[in-house]
Design a protein around this motif. Structure first.
Motif, short mmCIF file in Angstrom:
data_model
loop_
_atom_site.label_atom_id
_atom_site.label_comp_id
_atom_site.label_asym_id
_atom_site.label_seq_id
_atom_site.Cartn_x
_atom_site.Cartn_y
_atom_site.Cartn_z
N UNK A 172 12.11 11.36 5.88
CA UNK A 172 11.10 10.74 6.37
C UNK A 172 10.87 9.48 5.62
N UNK A 173 10.93 9.38 4.46
CA UNK A 173 10.68 8.09 3.91
C UNK A 173 11.74 6.83 4.40
N UNK A 174 13.14 7.27 4.66
CA UNK A 174 14.19 6.33 5.13
C UNK A 174 13.62 6.08 6.73
N UNK A 175 13.10 7.03 7.39
CA UNK A 175 12.71 6.73 8.63
C UNK A 175 11.44 5.58 8.48
N UNK A 176 10.80 5.64 7.65
CA UNK A 176 9.49 4.79 7.39
C UNK A 176 10.09 3.43 7.16
N UNK A 177 11.16 3.51 6.21
CA UNK A 177 11.85 2.10 5.91
C UNK A 177 12.71 1.30 6.68
N UNK A 178 13.16 2.13 7.68
CA UNK A 178 13.75 1.76 8.59
C UNK A 178 12.67 1.08 9.53
N UNK A 179 11.55 1.67 9.92
CA UNK A 179 10.61 1.04 11.00
C UNK A 179 10.02 -0.17 10.44
N UNK A 180 9.63 -0.16 9.06
CA UNK A 180 9.29 -1.59 8.23
C UNK A 180 10.03 -2.41 8.62
N UNK A 181 11.27 -2.23 8.31
CA UNK A 181 12.46 -3.56 8.42
C UNK A 181 12.62 -3.76 9.79
N UNK A 182 12.19 -2.88 10.84
CA UNK A 182 12.51 -3.13 12.31
C UNK A 182 11.21 -4.03 12.63
N UNK A 234 0.88 -1.26 0.10
CA UNK A 234 -0.16 -0.03 -0.08
C UNK A 234 0.76 1.07 0.05
N UNK A 235 2.00 1.12 0.68
CA UNK A 235 2.77 2.33 0.80
C UNK A 235 4.18 2.75 0.23
N UNK A 236 4.94 1.61 0.29
CA UNK A 236 6.33 1.89 -0.07
C UNK A 236 6.53 2.50 -1.56
N UNK A 237 5.72 1.89 -2.36
CA UNK A 237 5.74 2.46 -3.80
C UNK A 237 4.59 3.41 -4.37
N UNK A 238 3.93 3.98 -3.32
CA UNK A 238 2.62 4.53 -3.55
C UNK A 238 3.24 6.06 -3.98
N UNK A 239 2.75 6.58 -5.11
CA UNK A 239 3.22 7.69 -5.58
C UNK A 239 2.81 8.82 -4.54
N UNK A 240 1.68 9.14 -4.16
CA UNK A 240 1.50 10.11 -3.05
C UNK A 240 2.22 9.89 -1.85
N UNK A 241 2.50 8.57 -1.37
CA UNK A 241 3.39 8.50 -0.06
C UNK A 241 4.92 8.94 -0.42
N UNK A 242 5.25 8.58 -1.62
CA UNK A 242 6.57 8.89 -1.96
C UNK A 242 6.57 10.39 -2.15
N UNK A 243 5.71 11.32 -2.57
CA UNK A 243 5.68 12.59 -2.83
C UNK A 243 5.65 13.28 -1.38
N UNK A 244 5.05 12.61 -0.51
CA UNK A 244 4.94 13.33 0.70
C UNK A 244 6.11 12.92 1.73
N UNK A 245 7.00 11.70 1.30
CA UNK A 245 8.11 11.30 2.50
C UNK A 245 9.49 11.54 1.80
N UNK A 246 9.66 11.19 0.59
CA UNK A 246 10.89 11.22 0.06
C UNK A 246 11.51 12.62 -0.23
#
Length: 182
Positions: free
Chosen positions: A129-139, A64-76
């Motif tokens: 923000x996107x990196x922080x999200x990816x770290x949390x998912x990996x955690x 739902x999120x990791x490659x979602x265009x809206x999510x990427x625009x708001x976090x990357x």
């Protein structure tokens, strides 16, 4: 939608807490010398079932999120923190690891029994923000790995220590035996 999906898993975890302790927040269940009560027999199967579902559910979050265009625009590229700033500001945890510093006290200064578990410390280097999200998912994935190992490594037998001068006796014994009260 994502928040509700995460609440779904949180609710299942809280149901496990309630199963073993009778309460959703277990402030008095963990005690010096063990646990207040033995877990019910159904706990182990229910915990295994929950742990078995979590990887697929985390996959669902990522779908739902990791490659979602809206999510990427708001976090990357949003609110990046450099390594220097992170250290100067005293940033810790996933936010620090998203800047590229693999500091996790469970690895560097293991407490409790973390030295007995095999897990990785996820990091990113972007610091946004996107990196922080990816770290949390990996955690979350690493937490599932730790929980599996913990459940598989539980020793057989009682969960309370036999240490009468430290551990409170059973309530029934306290009602009938003066020695238990002493």
């Amino acid at each position: 939608t994502m928040m509700l999906y995460c609440f779904r898993e949180r609710e299942e975890i809280l149901k496990l807490f309630e199963l073993v302790s009778g309460q959703r927040m277990m402030t008095s269940y963990f005690r010096v010398g063990g646990l207040a009560l033995e877990p019910p027999l159904t706990f182990y199967d229910r915990a295994r079932k929950l742990i078995g579902c979590l990887p697929d559910n985390i996959d669902e979050y990522e779908t739902l999120l990791t490659n979602n265009r809206i999510w990427l625009d708001r976090t990357k590229g949003i609110a990046p923190i450099s390594v220097e700033d992170a250290l100067a500001w005293g940033v810790t945890g996933p936010c620090l690891r998203a800047c590229g510093i693999p500091l996790d006290l469970r690895k560097t200064n293991p407490y409790s029994s973390y030295d007995k578990f095999s897990f990785d410390v996820p990091t990113r280097t972007e610091g946004d923000v996107y990196a922080r999200y990816l770290v949390r998912v990996a955690e979350m994935r690493q937490s599932v790995k730790i929980a599996k190992q913990a459940l598989e490594g539980l020793p057989e037998g009682p969960v309370r220590a036999d240490a009468p001068h430290i551990v409170m006796p059973d309530r029934e014994r306290m009602k009938t035996e003066m020695e238990a009260l002493i």
